[in-house]
Design a protein around this motif. Structure first.
Motif, short mmCIF file in Angstrom:
data_model
loop_
_atom_site.label_atom_id
_atom_site.label_comp_id
_atom_site.label_asym_id
_atom_site.label_seq_id
_atom_site.Cartn_x
_atom_site.Cartn_y
_atom_site.Cartn_z
N ASN A 12 -4.85 7.63 3.44
CA ASN A 12 -5.77 7.33 2.36
C ASN A 12 -7.20 7.57 2.82
O ASN A 12 -7.57 7.23 3.94
CB ASN A 12 -5.59 5.88 1.91
CG ASN A 12 -6.41 5.55 0.69
OD1 ASN A 12 -7.60 5.31 0.77
ND2 ASN A 12 -5.75 5.51 -0.46
N ASP A 179 2.11 -2.69 -1.34
CA ASP A 179 1.14 -2.61 -0.26
C ASP A 179 1.38 -3.78 0.69
O ASP A 179 1.23 -4.94 0.30
CB ASP A 179 -0.28 -2.66 -0.82
CG ASP A 179 -1.36 -2.42 0.22
OD1 ASP A 179 -1.18 -2.85 1.38
OD2 ASP A 179 -2.40 -1.82 -0.11
N GLN A 206 2.04 1.59 0.35
CA GLN A 206 0.88 1.64 1.22
C GLN A 206 1.01 0.64 2.36
O GLN A 206 1.59 -0.43 2.20
CB GLN A 206 -0.40 1.34 0.43
CG GLN A 206 -0.71 2.38 -0.64
CD GLN A 206 -1.97 2.08 -1.41
OE1 GLN A 206 -2.35 0.93 -1.58
NE2 GLN A 206 -2.62 3.12 -1.91
N GLU A 251 -3.68 2.87 4.19
CA GLU A 251 -4.96 2.59 3.54
C GLU A 251 -5.62 1.42 4.24
O GLU A 251 -5.19 0.27 4.11
CB GLU A 251 -4.76 2.27 2.05
CG GLU A 251 -6.07 2.08 1.32
CD GLU A 251 -5.88 1.56 -0.10
OE1 GLU A 251 -6.38 2.21 -1.03
OE2 GLU A 251 -5.21 0.52 -0.26
#
Length: 279
Positions: A12, A179, A206, A251
């Motif tokens: 990311n 995430d 993520q 990320e």
């Protein structure tokens, strides 16, 4: 490092936000990273069409665009503006060639304590945006954020809440982002991942680690892979058991990482991914 080890890795853009888009593309090429997640603000600064051409010419896949959302406003004019901005975000995602727009739903409006009402306004907005996105080949991925963000950034705090919203619409319109940073603490999350997988609603996965103490402001405390409390390989196993075989996007929002040389951070991140996720 073997290409097979990095086949599913996506970096990311915020992980190395100190790199310009051309620098990010060059660094990914040097390290064998073939996928990136992009953010609207730096893309807009560089130019939407220029970014789309650059990643396409480099052979990079854009896995997600961040972010849409912020759909909890009460004022009618604000709500119209928010929906219009999300339509623009969908169009940007389509131009960049990604099928996934990540949504951060928005916090409580000033003076409000009505969490349920805020979530219903998100549902109303998704009802407008889902068909628009699907017509353009884009899926909306509602991302639950850790409860510490509920007041000002995201009233959707769990995968269960995200799925309750997403399941009001077809899976090709709305799903969820899984995430690790935001859900690692939740012992119901593995079951909700299975629920999301059964419905074809895991639209993004993520990774970030959880380290303490959190920095002042808490937003930029996402830890480098392997530095914290999250068993990243275990969470990869959960999404794979649910049928997810797509990109794994790293990320990180981290002031310490941003203060370092971006190429060095990217190389470190690739190494940590292999060490803590793949092996």
């Amino acid at each position: 490092m073997s290409g097979a080890a990095l086949e599913r890795l996506s970096v990311n853009q915020m992980t190395v936000k100190q790199l310009s888009i051309p620098e990010l593309i060059d660094a990914c090429g040097e390290l064998g990273v073939r996928s990136v997640g992009l953010w609207r603000e730096p893309v807009r600064s560089y130019g939407l069409e220029a970014t789309a051409a650059s990643v396409r010419d480099a052979g990079l896949t854009v896995t997600t665009l961040c972010r849409g959302g912020f759909l909890t406003a009460i004022d009618p004019d604000e709500r119209v503006r928010a929906v219009e901005d999300n339509r623009r975000a969908v169009d940007e995602a389509a131009t960049l060639g990604t099928d996934t727009l990540v949504l951060v739903s928005g916090g409580l409006p000033a003076g409000s304590r009505d969490l349920r009402g805020a979530r219903e306004r998100i549902a109303d907005a998704l009802g407008e945006l889902g068909p628009y996105a699907a017509e353009r080949g884009v899926r909306l991925a509602v991302e639950p954020l850790h409860p510490m963000y509920a007041s000002d950034r995201c009233v959707v705090s769990t995968l269960a809440q995200a799925l309750d919203l997403a399941e009001r619409l077809p899976a090709d319109q709305v799903g969820v982002t899984v995430d690790t940073y935001h859900i690692w603490w939740d012992d119901t999350a593995p079951g909700q991942i299975a629920r999301a997988g059964a419905g074809g609603r895991i639209h993004a996965f993520q990774l970030a680690d959880w380290t303490t103490p959190l920095p002042e402001g808490v937003l930029n405390g996402r830890g480098q892979l392997g530095d914290g409390s999250v068993d990243l390989r275990e969470w990869k196993g959960y999404v794979e058991a649910a049928g997810y075989t797509g990109p794994i996007e790293v990320e990180l929002f981290n002031e310490g990482l941003w203060a370092r040389d971006g190429r060095e951070v990217l190389a470190e991140t690739v190494g940590r991914f292999v060490e803590h996720v793949v092996r």
